[in-house]
Design an enzyme around this catalytic site. Structure first.
Site, mmCIF file in Angstrom:
data_model
loop_
_atom_site.group_PDB
_atom_site.id
_atom_site.type_symbol
_atom_site.label_atom_id
_atom_site.label_comp_id
_atom_site.label_asym_id
_atom_site.label_seq_id
_atom_site.Cartn_x
_atom_site.Cartn_y
_atom_site.Cartn_z
ATOM 1 N N THR A 47 3.242 7.273 -3.226
ATOM 2 C CA THR A 47 4.360 6.276 -3.453
ATOM 3 C C THR A 47 5.215 6.712 -4.720
ATOM 4 O O THR A 47 6.304 6.960 -4.584
ATOM 5 C CB THR A 47 3.991 4.846 -3.718
ATOM 6 O OG1 THR A 47 3.044 4.522 -2.663
ATOM 7 C CG2 THR A 47 5.005 3.991 -3.962
ATOM 8 N N THR A 126 -1.875 5.456 -4.451
ATOM 9 C CA THR A 126 -2.820 4.176 -5.193
ATOM 10 C C THR A 126 -3.762 3.789 -4.114
ATOM 11 O O THR A 126 -4.689 3.335 -4.597
ATOM 12 C CB THR A 126 -2.017 3.143 -5.554
ATOM 13 O OG1 THR A 126 -1.235 2.487 -4.607
ATOM 14 C CG2 THR A 126 -0.826 3.358 -6.562
ATOM 15 N N ASP A 127 -3.586 4.184 -3.073
ATOM 16 C CA ASP A 127 -4.436 4.025 -1.781
ATOM 17 C C ASP A 127 -5.965 4.216 -1.952
ATOM 18 O O ASP A 127 -6.782 3.353 -2.104
ATOM 19 C CB ASP A 127 -4.121 4.163 -0.437
ATOM 20 C CG ASP A 127 -2.729 3.306 0.081
ATOM 21 O OD1 ASP A 127 -2.511 2.549 -0.642
ATOM 22 O OD2 ASP A 127 -2.461 3.805 1.137
#
Length: 378
Positions: A47, A126-127
């Site tokens: 992201t 970030t996942d």
């Protein structure tokens, strides 16, 4: 007799001295001759490098579109006052798109960067950032600072957290205050240890926490305040600081890493998932159990059969906190302490690559990167 202290309590005398010495020696960017430290920023996408549909498309965007060199350049000239920053584009996609084979290559890239730089920053989605962080914590054997960062909003929206997170990650790396901390994660002005950090919310910017262990510290503009340290700082400067997972050794001659999967338990869970993983060639399986690692009767039966076939299990809890401790009564099943299922998978995978000694693997689960301080640790 071994005396154990939780990190929430007072650190051991050695740890306090070590952290104080490291912080004092590296409180400001630069070294004794006035030169700025060298920091390599390795971009993997996510992201933070995303481009939104418009300036208010907080969730509608394409990740992995901006080059890390462009992102760092947008932070100049301010970042030039922190360090001599160079960039490397490792990849540019969402964090879930990377394989264990990619992780091995990332470790090699970080190792190479640390041979010429004082610290490394890795940007990622970030996942699965917590898995990126823990993998590097286990496989990078340099004690120089490694800082992971990313963002919950793409670079191109109003109110994005992306530029500030990248700037602060470089600031933290350049300060060298986290020498011997292993890999840390820096988002939302907070510093978290790789072993303990987890993503707790799908959308909020304060999604990363370290559970009951608590964050390591914060960055408040020009102030980097570290209130605690990972237990491994006790071994700073000793050979025991490094984990046993030297990828060049355990994967020599192109040896593939073991296959490890995760099976989730729930009310009346069947044993089919465990059986399917075994049939697919799994060397190890992590169970995400209820409470303190409990699994359903059917899953337990399937696990017993799998152990007979040589599959090693790590037992974790699906609750998000608490611990599953080792058991001497269940052969082939190792308590993963307070590791999350996804982190236990990485530790089991690397452990099985290094040894087939179940007792040794159990010891690694109880000690490697632990959140506990132990008097007399060597």
């Amino acid at each position: 007799m071994r005396i154990v202290h939780r990190t929430a309590a007072l650190l051991s005398t050695f740890a306090v001295a070590a952290v104080a010495a490291l912080s004092s020696a590296s409180a400001q960017p630069g070294n004794g001759n006035g030169n700025l430290p060298e920091v390599t920023v390795i971009g993997t996408g996510g992201t933070i490098s995303g481009v939104s549909t418009d300036r208010v498309s907080f969730q509608d965007y394409q990740s992995g579109k901006l080059a890390i060199s462009k992102m760092v350049d947008e932070l100049r000239p301010e970042v030039d006052g922190l360090a001599k920053v160079t960039t490397e584009q490792f990849g540019n996609k969402g964090s879930s798109g990377y394989s264990i084979a990619d992780y091995r290559k990332l470790t090699a890239s970080v190792d190479a960067a640390l041979k010429k730089s004082d610290a490394v920053v890795v940007t990622t989605g970030t996942d699965t950032m917590e898995e990126f962080a823990y993998w590097l914590d286990l496989t990078v054997r340099s004690d120089k600072p490694i800082v992971l960062t990313g963002s919950m909003r793409p670079w191109t929206v109003i109110g994005t957290d992306a530029p500030a997170n990248l700037y602060n990650a470089i600031k933290l790396a350049a300060s060298r205050k986290t020498k011997c901390y292993g890999t840390v994660v820096m988002l939302n002005d907070e510093v978290q240890a790789a072993r303990e950090v987890r993503k707790t919310d799908a959308l909020r910017m304060d999604t990363f926490t370290s559970g009951s262990s608590g964050r390591l510290g914060v960055i408040d503009q020009d102030n980097i305040r570290l209130n605690r340290a990972p237990a491994r700082v006790e071994s700073c400067g000793r050979s025991s600081w490094r984990t046993p997972f030297d990828l060049e050794r355990i994967t020599k001659d192109g040896k593939a890493l073991p296959k490890v999967e995760i099976a989730y338990s729930y009310q009346d869970a069947g044993g089919e998932a465990v059986k399917a993983f075994v049939d697919a060639g799994a060397d190890g399986i992590v169970t995400a159990g209820t409470g303190a690692g409990g699994i359903s009767p059917a899953m337990s039966t399937a696990r017993t059969e799998a152990v007979k076939k040589g599959v090693t299990f790590a037992s974790t809890t699906r609750t998000g906190s608490g611990a599953v401790y080792g058991s001497t009564s269940t052969a082939g099943v190792i308590g993963a302490e307070d590791l999350t299922p996804q982190k236990a998978r990485l530790l089991l995978l690397l452990s099985l690559a290094a040894t087939d000694d179940e007792k040794q693997i159990g010891e690694w689960f109880a000690t490697l990167g632990t959140a506990q301080f132990t008097e007399g640790r060597r």
